[in-house]
Design a protein around this motif. Structure first.
Motif, PDB file in Angstrom:
ATOM      1  N   VAL A  44       0.742  -1.167   0.137  1.00  0.00           N
ATOM      2  CA  VAL A  44       0.168   0.164   0.250  1.00  0.00           C
ATOM      3  C   VAL A  44       1.029   1.338   0.126  1.00  0.00           C
ATOM      4  O   VAL A  44       0.776   2.099  -0.670  1.00  0.00           O
ATOM      5  N   PRO A  45       1.984   1.357   1.172  1.00  0.00           N
ATOM      6  CA  PRO A  45       2.634   2.459   1.062  1.00  0.00           C
ATOM      7  C   PRO A  45       3.407   2.657  -0.562  1.00  0.00           C
ATOM      8  O   PRO A  45       3.638   3.861  -0.997  1.00  0.00           O
ATOM      9  N   VAL A  46       4.051   1.681  -0.944  1.00  0.00           N
ATOM     10  CA  VAL A  46       4.761   1.653  -2.285  1.00  0.00           C
ATOM     11  C   VAL A  46       3.980   1.985  -3.348  1.00  0.00           C
ATOM     12  O   VAL A  46       4.322   2.777  -4.092  1.00  0.00           O
ATOM     13  N   LEU A  47       2.626   1.439  -3.592  1.00  0.00           N
ATOM     14  CA  LEU A  47       1.821   1.751  -4.520  1.00  0.00           C
ATOM     15  C   LEU A  47       1.229   3.335  -4.407  1.00  0.00           C
ATOM     16  O   LEU A  47       1.163   4.021  -5.570  1.00  0.00           O
ATOM     17  N   VAL A  48       1.027   3.745  -3.165  1.00  0.00           N
ATOM     18  CA  VAL A  48       0.675   5.015  -2.991  1.00  0.00           C
ATOM     19  C   VAL A  48       1.925   6.120  -3.413  1.00  0.00           C
ATOM     20  O   VAL A  48       1.782   7.189  -4.196  1.00  0.00           O
ATOM     21  N   LEU A  49       3.181   5.632  -3.026  1.00  0.00           N
ATOM     22  CA  LEU A  49       4.257   6.485  -3.570  1.00  0.00           C
ATOM     23  C   LEU A  49       4.433   6.650  -5.149  1.00  0.00           C
ATOM     24  O   LEU A  49       4.918   7.515  -5.705  1.00  0.00           O
ATOM     25  N   ILE A  50       4.185   5.339  -5.697  1.00  0.00           N
ATOM     26  CA  ILE A  50       4.247   5.126  -7.127  1.00  0.00           C
ATOM     27  C   ILE A  50       3.332   5.771  -7.736  1.00  0.00           C
ATOM     28  O   ILE A  50       3.792   6.613  -8.734  1.00  0.00           O
ATOM     29  N   LEU A  51       1.966   5.775  -7.173  1.00  0.00           N
ATOM     30  CA  LEU A  51       0.777   6.769  -8.036  1.00  0.00           C
ATOM     31  C   LEU A  51       1.381   8.322  -7.703  1.00  0.00           C
ATOM     32  O   LEU A  51       1.098   8.934  -8.828  1.00  0.00           O
ATOM     33  N   LEU A  52       1.559   8.570  -6.627  1.00  0.00           N
ATOM     34  CA  LEU A  52       1.968  10.083  -6.402  1.00  0.00           C
ATOM     35  C   LEU A  52       2.914  10.453  -7.161  1.00  0.00           C
ATOM     36  O   LEU A  52       3.025  11.647  -7.909  1.00  0.00           O
ATOM     37  N   GLY A  53       4.066   9.573  -7.188  1.00  0.00           N
ATOM     38  CA  GLY A  53       5.303   9.910  -8.011  1.00  0.00           C
ATOM     39  C   GLY A  53       5.153   9.932  -9.658  1.00  0.00           C
ATOM     40  O   GLY A  53       5.386  10.815 -10.213  1.00  0.00           O
ATOM     41  N   ILE A 108      -1.596   1.817 -18.318  1.00  0.00           N
ATOM     42  CA  ILE A 108      -1.356   0.420 -18.562  1.00  0.00           C
ATOM     43  C   ILE A 108      -0.414  -0.068 -17.870  1.00  0.00           C
ATOM     44  O   ILE A 108      -0.524  -1.161 -16.956  1.00  0.00           O
ATOM     45  N   GLY A 109       0.644   0.717 -17.635  1.00  0.00           N
ATOM     46  CA  GLY A 109       1.678   0.300 -16.905  1.00  0.00           C
ATOM     47  C   GLY A 109       1.829   0.198 -15.337  1.00  0.00           C
ATOM     48  O   GLY A 109       2.192  -0.903 -14.680  1.00  0.00           O
ATOM     49  N   VAL A 110       0.838   1.109 -14.768  1.00  0.00           N
ATOM     50  CA  VAL A 110       0.666   1.132 -13.240  1.00  0.00           C
ATOM     51  C   VAL A 110       0.304   0.046 -12.687  1.00  0.00           C
ATOM     52  O   VAL A 110       0.529  -0.502 -11.953  1.00  0.00           O
ATOM     53  N   PRO A 111      -0.982  -0.585 -13.295  1.00  0.00           N
ATOM     54  CA  PRO A 111      -1.729  -1.576 -12.734  1.00  0.00           C
ATOM     55  C   PRO A 111      -0.698  -2.935 -12.863  1.00  0.00           C
ATOM     56  O   PRO A 111      -0.868  -3.793 -12.064  1.00  0.00           O
ATOM     57  N   LEU A 112      -0.109  -2.996 -14.122  1.00  0.00           N
ATOM     58  CA  LEU A 112       0.571  -3.947 -14.386  1.00  0.00           C
ATOM     59  C   LEU A 112       1.846  -3.965 -13.365  1.00  0.00           C
ATOM     60  O   LEU A 112       2.280  -5.263 -12.756  1.00  0.00           O
ATOM     61  N   LEU A 113       2.394  -2.944 -13.199  1.00  0.00           N
ATOM     62  CA  LEU A 113       3.522  -2.813 -12.235  1.00  0.00           C
ATOM     63  C   LEU A 113       3.014  -3.204 -10.720  1.00  0.00           C
ATOM     64  O   LEU A 113       3.677  -3.872 -10.107  1.00  0.00           O
ATOM     65  N   THR A 114       1.897  -2.648 -10.459  1.00  0.00           N
ATOM     66  CA  THR A 114       1.207  -3.176  -9.062  1.00  0.00           C
ATOM     67  C   THR A 114       1.150  -4.744  -9.054  1.00  0.00           C
ATOM     68  O   THR A 114       1.471  -5.275  -7.859  1.00  0.00           O
ATOM     69  N   VAL A 115       0.681  -5.392  -9.825  1.00  0.00           N
ATOM     70  CA  VAL A 115       0.419  -7.009  -9.811  1.00  0.00           C
ATOM     71  C   VAL A 115       2.149  -7.619  -9.731  1.00  0.00           C
ATOM     72  O   VAL A 115       2.244  -8.282  -8.912  1.00  0.00           O
ATOM     73  N   LEU A 116       3.004  -6.935 -10.545  1.00  0.00           N
ATOM     74  CA  LEU A 116       4.383  -7.469 -10.297  1.00  0.00           C
ATOM     75  C   LEU A 116       4.894  -7.133  -9.022  1.00  0.00           C
ATOM     76  O   LEU A 116       5.525  -8.241  -8.534  1.00  0.00           O
ATOM     77  N   ILE A 117       4.619  -6.070  -8.394  1.00  0.00           N
ATOM     78  CA  ILE A 117       5.103  -5.766  -7.252  1.00  0.00           C
ATOM     79  C   ILE A 117       4.669  -6.618  -6.115  1.00  0.00           C
ATOM     80  O   ILE A 117       5.378  -7.397  -5.241  1.00  0.00           O
ATOM     81  N   TRP A 118       3.239  -6.901  -6.301  1.00  0.00           N
ATOM     82  CA  TRP A 118       2.594  -7.659  -5.551  1.00  0.00           C
ATOM     83  C   TRP A 118       3.166  -9.296  -5.449  1.00  0.00           C
ATOM     84  O   TRP A 118       3.413  -9.924  -4.445  1.00  0.00           O
ATOM     85  N   LEU A 119       3.518  -9.648  -6.849  1.00  0.00           N
ATOM     86  CA  LEU A 119       4.077 -11.158  -6.972  1.00  0.00           C
ATOM     87  C   LEU A 119       5.470 -10.905  -6.331  1.00  0.00           C
ATOM     88  O   LEU A 119       5.946 -11.837  -5.870  1.00  0.00           O
ATOM     89  N   CYS A 120       6.182  -9.874  -6.527  1.00  0.00           N
ATOM     90  CA  CYS A 120       7.552 -10.061  -6.325  1.00  0.00           C
ATOM     91  C   CYS A 120       7.624  -9.970  -4.604  1.00  0.00           C
ATOM     92  O   CYS A 120       8.456 -10.496  -3.826  1.00  0.00           O
ATOM     93  N   ILE A 121       6.751  -9.126  -3.817  1.00  0.00           N
ATOM     94  CA  ILE A 121       6.879  -9.118  -2.655  1.00  0.00           C
ATOM     95  C   ILE A 121       6.374 -10.655  -2.047  1.00  0.00           C
ATOM     96  O   ILE A 121       6.903 -11.020  -0.943  1.00  0.00           O
TER      97      ILE A 121
END
Length: 459
Positions: A10-19, A171-184
């Motif tokens: 959640v914090p990483v995703l918020v930071l990614i979206l804001l950034g 398109i990249g942000v949702p895909l990146l979210t899924v990849l981050i979820w899997l990596c975590i």
């Protein structure tokens, strides 16, 4: 409490979206400005191309009509004949003499009463439309060349460029979210494996964990858990030992107490009742001593795992302990005597040493006859070690029984003894790094000598 994965994501995703939003806004702003500059440069280039062509014309007014037809058709055929680019725009042009006389104007160009006063890039409003234009002066021919395009058409092209720029981000942000979820999830897999291993263990199993391989971040956690498991196992072992010792030693005294109580109830004479009650009181005293010794062992055993050492004056410590035991000695008619060096310092655990001394002196008092002495000697031996010796004037101990003195619940020659005093002393001396030796005296009686090693004493 949310999961660790959610706490990280959640914090990483918020930071990614804001950034990403901030970066996208900056990119769009700068890109819009740059695209505007590119189109302005295109207008300037078109004006210069028109200038070059005009310099090649034949003198005469008839050339203007021919030039008008050629340039108007070239600049207005956007997207025709199957060869086009999606970002093309329709350009218009006008040419004036230096004195402001209009020579030629394309059909879609705005009708201007006079040439603009500003050379180079400029914006104008005409007939309800905004125009982006470029005015070029040609002193050689005495001409003013104006090239322009409608701003709404330009902005439509810019918006299409922006949309194409934003699509990869959207398109990249949702895909990146899924990849981050899997990596975590992959990174937390060892922790999940550890949790499943702990959850799947039997409640009676306190064996250390041996999960291999482990990330370096989890190795300290496994070490801490193993240390905790060892401590819990030791605690449970002490409890089991305490319960077993109490059940073993108190079962018989309690049964005897019941018999004495029943004898007192069924006594036919006051003498029989008095005798039964005396036995009952004696049994209660013995059970109390056993319980006290058991509690002492249970209390000091965990403390001795991490002894707190300090520098103490041994003679002063012995004097204080003997003062506390004086009432017991007076009750038994035994005199307590302290001999030895006044200045004798040791580095040890004072509370544990005091408990050991109390048990040695109490044990000596139990085997000493009335009118005799119990002597406590503090001295240094020939090797420089500090020694604490407790001597009684009792009957002594047979040599064959000396090895059994440190067994739990072994009480020789004392029916009221708990059989734990010397066991406690031995446990204490081992924990503080001392040694205990018991032997018979040539003059009669027993000597218990406690020696502190040089590493534990300040000589």
């Amino acid at each position: 409490m949310i999961s660790v994965r959610a706490r990280i994501l959640v914090p990483v995703l918020v930071l990614i979206l804001l950034g990403d939003a901030l970066i996208s806004w900056l990119v769009l702003r700068d890109s819009h400005h740059e695209i505007e500059d590119v189109y302005d440069a295109q207008l300037a280039q078109s004006a210069r191309l028109l200038q070059g062509v005009l310099r090649q014309r034949d003198p005469g007014e008839a050339d203007w009509d021919r030039l008008y037809q050629a340039f108007d058709q070239a600049m207005s055929r956007v997207g025709e004949e199957g060869v086009a680019h999606p970002y093309e725009t329709r350009l218009t042009f006008q040419v004036w003499r230096s004195d402001g006389q209009l020579l030629v104007r394309s059909a879609e160009a705005p009708v201007l009463a006079a040439p603009p006063a500003t050379l180079g890039s400029h914006d104008i409003m005409e007939n309800g439309n905004d125009w982006c234009a470029f005015l070029l002066a040609d002193p050689q021919q005495g001409l003013l060349i104006w090239v322009g395009e409608r701003d709404d058409i330009r902005q439509d092209v810019i918006k299409r460029i922006m949309r194409h720029t934003l699509w990869p981000t959207l398109i990249g942000v949702p895909l990146l979210t899924v990849l981050i979820w899997l990596c975590i999830g992959w990174g937390l897999k060892p922790l999940r494996v550890m949790a499943l291993s702990i959850r799947g263990r039997n409640s009676d199993t306190l064996q250390p964990l041996h999960l291999k391989p482990l990330p370096t971040d989890l190795e300290p956690m496994q070490t801490a858990l193993n240390r905790l498991l060892v401590q819990v196992d030791e605690l449970l072992e002490r409890e089991r030992r305490f319960i077993a010792d109490a059940a073993h030693e108190l079962r018989t005294p309690l049964a005897i107490l019941r018999i004495h109580a029943q004898n007192a109830q069924s006594a036919e004479t006051s003498e029989q009742r008095r005798e039964a009650l005396e036995f009952l009181v004696s049994g209660v005293d013995r059970a109390t001593r056993i319980a006290s010794q058991l509690l002492t062992m249970a209390r000091i055993e965990p403390q001795l795992n991490n002894p707190v050492r300090s520098r103490v004056q041994l003679t002063e410590l012995v004097r204080e302990e003997l003062a506390e035991l004086t009432p017991l000695a007076m009750e038994k008619g035994v005199e307590l005597v302290l001999e030895g060096d006044e200045e004798c310092w040791v580095e040890t655990e004072p509370v544990a040493l005091a408990i050991a001394l109390q048990n040695l002196v109490t044990n000596a008092l139990n085997f000493s006859s009335s009118g005799r002495e119990v002597t406590v000697v503090v001295h240094k031996d020939e090797e420089g070690r500090v020694c604490l010796r407790v001597e009684d004037a009792g009957p002594g101990i047979e040599e064959g029984e000396l090895p059994r003195l440190f067994e739990r619940f072994y009480s020789r020659g004392n029916a009221n003894g708990a059989g734990l005093g010397l066991a406690i002393v031995q446990m204490v001396t081992r924990k503080i790094g001392a040694s205990l030796h018991i032997h018979n005296l040539a003059s009669g009686g027993v000597c218990a000598e406690l020696s502190l090693n040089q590493t534990n004493s300040t000589l």
